[in-house]
Design an enzyme around this catalytic site. Structure first.
Site, short mmCIF file in Angstrom:
data_model
loop_
_atom_site.label_atom_id
_atom_site.label_comp_id
_atom_site.label_asym_id
_atom_site.label_seq_id
_atom_site.Cartn_x
_atom_site.Cartn_y
_atom_site.Cartn_z
N LYS A 188 -40.10 -25.35 4.07
CA LYS A 188 -39.26 -26.54 3.90
C LYS A 188 -39.47 -27.14 2.52
CE LYS A 188 -39.02 -27.46 8.85
NZ LYS A 188 -39.45 -28.24 10.03
N GLN A 217 -43.64 -32.79 11.93
CA GLN A 217 -43.64 -31.39 12.35
C GLN A 217 -44.25 -31.27 13.74
OE1 GLN A 217 -42.11 -29.01 10.66
NE2 GLN A 217 -42.67 -27.41 12.10
N ASP A 249 -34.45 -34.94 12.03
CA ASP A 249 -34.35 -33.93 13.09
C ASP A 249 -33.40 -34.34 14.21
OD1 ASP A 249 -36.10 -31.66 12.57
OD2 ASP A 249 -37.76 -33.07 12.61
#
Ligand code: GUN
Length: 280
Positions: free
Chosen positions: A47, A91, A114
């Site tokens: 990422k 994460q 997200d």
């Protein structure tokens, strides 16, 4: 046909890069990492690399696995009110003593890249917004790319995680597919799979999907990331299933790059939404 997720993702990254060049202030992603999960370390590194490639600033905040939950929430609160931060990502997975839902809900929905907060997730599902969790968005993009008609198709989603299975099944339903969700407690998985026009496996079990489970000419999307004999592989027995599927994604080079491409897309959506909010 093998679906080249890497090149499809690159098309999205190239157009994002051009868009970012026109911005006066660079977008910035804050990634919160807790503990030492090997897979997470790889994902976060990827990422960071892609953010750098397209011109997005990337800040990593790393905590040891025994960190108190409050410390993570304190950081997220700070990031929520920091004008320089466009997007926040925690994460997953998190260590067991941390309550994942409490952490996720502490992220401002305006920065929740997200779309995991209940506000953003319900907007996606109930209002059909274009802001969905990254992996399901990437998968829908790949399915559309094959040209198969999603409306009225029979879809099987194997796996019911909050990151992939659940939102993906709802996204397909919103596109008028008939969706069956299968999981570890499903009885007779093969029988359920055999009628599927589109089969997606997101479990983490190498060779779970074998050729006798797949209808000839089905579209097969493999979200699994596993290691078998030291080699990276998905959930699908690629060698055999690729002979009967019309389209299939490889691992690596299928869904993985699409997740990151849609992370970038979501960062840009948050950036533009926040610009609009600040101007009005
Ligand atoms: N862990 C595995 N996939 C994801 C993802 O898409 N987002 C986050 N935050 N964690 C993950």
């Amino acid at each position: 046909m093998i679906i080249d997720g890497k090149s499809i993702a690159n098309e999205i990254l190239e157009s994002s890069k051009i868009k970012i060049k026109s911005f006066k202030v660079l977008p910035c992603l804050a990634a919160v990492v807790v503990g030492d999960y090997e897979a997470s370390a790889i994902y976060v590194r990827n990422k960071a690399r892609v953010c750098q490639q397209v011109g997005i600033e990337f800040l990593k905040y790393k905590f040891p696995s025994n960190i108190q939950q409050k410390k993570i929430i304190d950081l997220i609160k700070k990031l929520n009110s920091d004008k320089n931060i466009t997007a926040i990502l925690v994460q997953l997975p998190l260590p067991r003593h941390i309550d994942k839902r409490t952490i996720i809900e502490s992220i401002s929905p305006l920065k929740d890249v997200d779309a995991f907060t209940s506000e953003n997730f319900s907007k996606a599902v109930l209002k059909n917004s274009n802001f969905w969790p990254c992996t399901p968005s990437g998968i829908i993009h790949l399915i559309k790319y094959t040209g198969i008609k999603i409306e009225s198709s029979n879809c099987i989603v194997i796996g019911r995680s909050e990151i992939v299975g659940k939102p993906l099944a709802l996204a397909l339903l919103n596109l008028d597919a008939s969706v069956t969700i299968c999981h570890s407690k499903t009885i007779n998985l093969t029988q359920r799979c055999i009628g599927a026009d589109i089969l997606i496996s997101a479990v983490g079990n190498p060779k779970l999907v074998t050729e006798n489970m797949v209808k000839p000419k089905a579209v097969v999307i493999d979200v699994g990331i596993n290691y078998l004999d030291g080699k990276l592989c998905g959930d699908v027995d690629f060698e055999k299933v690729s002979k009967i599927a019309s389209y299939i994604t490889p691992v690596p080079g299928g869904v993985g790059p699409m997740t990151i491409a849609f992370l970038i897309k979501n960062i840009l959506t948050l950036y533009e939404n926040n610009l609009r909010t600040n101007e009005s």
